[in-house]
Write a protein that holds these residues in place. Structure first.
Motif, mmCIF file in Angstrom:
data_model
loop_
_atom_site.group_PDB
_atom_site.id
_atom_site.type_symbol
_atom_site.label_atom_id
_atom_site.label_comp_id
_atom_site.label_asym_id
_atom_site.label_seq_id
_atom_site.Cartn_x
_atom_site.Cartn_y
_atom_site.Cartn_z
ATOM 1 N N CYS A 1 54.650 45.868 33.166
ATOM 2 C CA CYS A 1 55.852 45.193 32.650
ATOM 3 C C CYS A 1 55.799 43.694 32.927
ATOM 4 N N MET A 2 55.302 43.327 34.102
ATOM 5 C CA MET A 2 55.215 41.900 34.446
ATOM 6 C C MET A 2 54.227 41.177 33.535
ATOM 7 N N MET B 1 57.941 39.348 26.422
ATOM 8 C CA MET B 1 58.736 40.486 25.971
ATOM 9 C C MET B 1 58.981 41.462 27.120
ATOM 10 N N GLY B 2 60.061 42.244 26.996
ATOM 11 C CA GLY B 2 60.347 43.275 27.991
ATOM 12 C C GLY B 2 61.054 42.771 29.229
ATOM 13 N N LYS B 3 61.846 41.711 29.102
ATOM 14 C CA LYS B 3 62.536 41.154 30.270
ATOM 15 C C LYS B 3 63.494 42.173 30.890
ATOM 16 N N ASP B 4 64.277 42.841 30.051
ATOM 17 C CA ASP B 4 65.247 43.816 30.564
ATOM 18 C C ASP B 4 64.558 45.036 31.169
ATOM 19 N N LEU B 5 63.502 45.495 30.525
ATOM 20 C CA LEU B 5 62.756 46.642 31.050
ATOM 21 C C LEU B 5 62.131 46.317 32.406
#
Length: 110
Positions: free
Chosen positions: A26-27, A35-39
């Motif tokens: 995710c990082m 992308m994927g800040k909330d995840l």
């Protein structure tokens, strides 16, 4: 020592290691591709809670196995290094297995 102490540690070692790998992925997506800040936020919080549970179970196992401080510290830190928990878990199982009491009930005395 009961087998359940080792089983709890093993389960949390695997769960924590997998969640850390998911967090690392995710990082990469968050900072590498934007992308994927909330995840990433959710995964990091879940990993944090699971790591705290891992610390409790690892400390419980270490105190019952009478590990020295350095050994205990290495096992505790292994949950923060990607893939380290997999290797440390295998080493811990080899060392702790002989310490587990036989769970077979004793025959009743007549």
């Amino acid at each position: 020592m009961k087998r359940s102490v080792l089983t709890r540690y093993r389960a949390m070692a695997y769960i924590t290691a997998v969640m850390l790998l998911v967090l690392c992925t995710c990082m990469v997506f968050k900072y590498g591709f934007g992308m994927g800040k909330d995840l990433t936020l959710v995964v990091s919080q879940v990993h944090g809670v699971l790591y705290i549970i891992y610390l409790v179970f690892a400390f419980d196992l270490g105190s019952k196995a009478k590990w020295k401080f350095g050994k205990l510290l290495w096992v505790l830190i292994a949950g923060t290094i990607p893939t380290a928990a997999f290797f440390v878990e295998r080493q811990v199982v080899r060392e702790v297995e002989p310490l587990i009491a036989d769970d077979a009930p004793e025959p009743a005395k007549v």
